[in-house]
Write an enzyme that holds these catalytic residues in place. Sequence first.
Site, short mmCIF file in Angstrom:
data_model
loop_
_atom_site.label_atom_id
_atom_site.label_comp_id
_atom_site.label_asym_id
_atom_site.label_seq_id
_atom_site.Cartn_x
_atom_site.Cartn_y
_atom_site.Cartn_z
N ASP A 20 0.71 -1.37 0.09
CA ASP A 20 -0.02 -0.03 0.07
C ASP A 20 0.87 1.28 -0.05
O ASP A 20 2.12 1.21 0.38
CB ASP A 20 -0.94 0.11 1.31
CG ASP A 20 -1.71 -1.11 1.11
OD1 ASP A 20 -2.28 -1.59 0.14
OD2 ASP A 20 -2.35 -1.66 2.39
N1 URA Z 1 -1.29 -6.12 3.55
C1 URA Z 1 -1.81 -4.85 3.75
O1 URA Z 1 -2.66 -4.68 4.40
N2 URA Z 1 -1.23 -3.84 3.09
C2 URA Z 1 -0.07 -3.97 2.36
O2 URA Z 1 0.54 -3.16 1.97
C3 URA Z 1 0.38 -5.42 2.23
C4 URA Z 1 -0.37 -6.24 3.12
#
Ligand code: URA
Length: 240
Positions: free
Chosen positions: A101
Amino acid sequence: MERLQKVIASCGVCSRRKAEELIQEGKVKVDGKIITEMGFKVSLKNNIEVDGIKIQQQDKEYYILNKPRGVVSTARDDKGRKTVIDLIDTDKRIYPVGRLDYDTTGLLLLTNDGKFANDLMHPKNEIDKVYVAKVKGIAKAEHVIPMQNGMVIDGIKIAKAKVKVKKTDFKTNTSIVEVIIHEGHNHQVKKMFEAVGLEVLKLKRERIAFLTLKGLTSGKYRKLNAKEIKQLYDFVNHKK
Ligand code: URA
């Protein structure tokens, strides 16, 4: 002869999944004809164009990056934000293996080797992805056990996770929790915590298989060496 989407991915244009989308959208031509049939068989002797550009076999490159916050992990961003590709100095068309993310930090692999990316992302290969989350609240067994047992998220049954509470801080009412998963559903770790009533304040991926961020500060990257690439290939071919 190979499936069209596989050949496109093997040339480092994009992942196999993305290639399937491009085929469906009519953006792929073989010898001048638009092909929308999934699984159409081709070889690199055919003239294959994606979005009007002829694809060619490229030398393979493999990078490990310590992704900072505030960078998107796609090859291009509609909103013009900085991408992980902008951080890497290469003329190859590399792309990230899976996603982190915008506000997640840590270990991200990038390559132009489509098969490698696909194999690494496939949950059947059971590659450990190790995340460390700082969460709001005191993590207890009642939070950890549902995650360890496997939960349903967005209607999808996800596999059991390994979960360990590393630290709890009653003063700040926060906890540090390590989560190890093999899958990579959208926002999976955050949603797992949300489902048990803990909000993720910070999330970092610290390890994929045997690869760690050792020696890489935030925003830094390096090429994987031949031994690491071979070891990862062995991993996905179950020769651990
Ligand atoms: N899980 C998440 O919630 N975000 C990420 O960036 C990776 C795994």
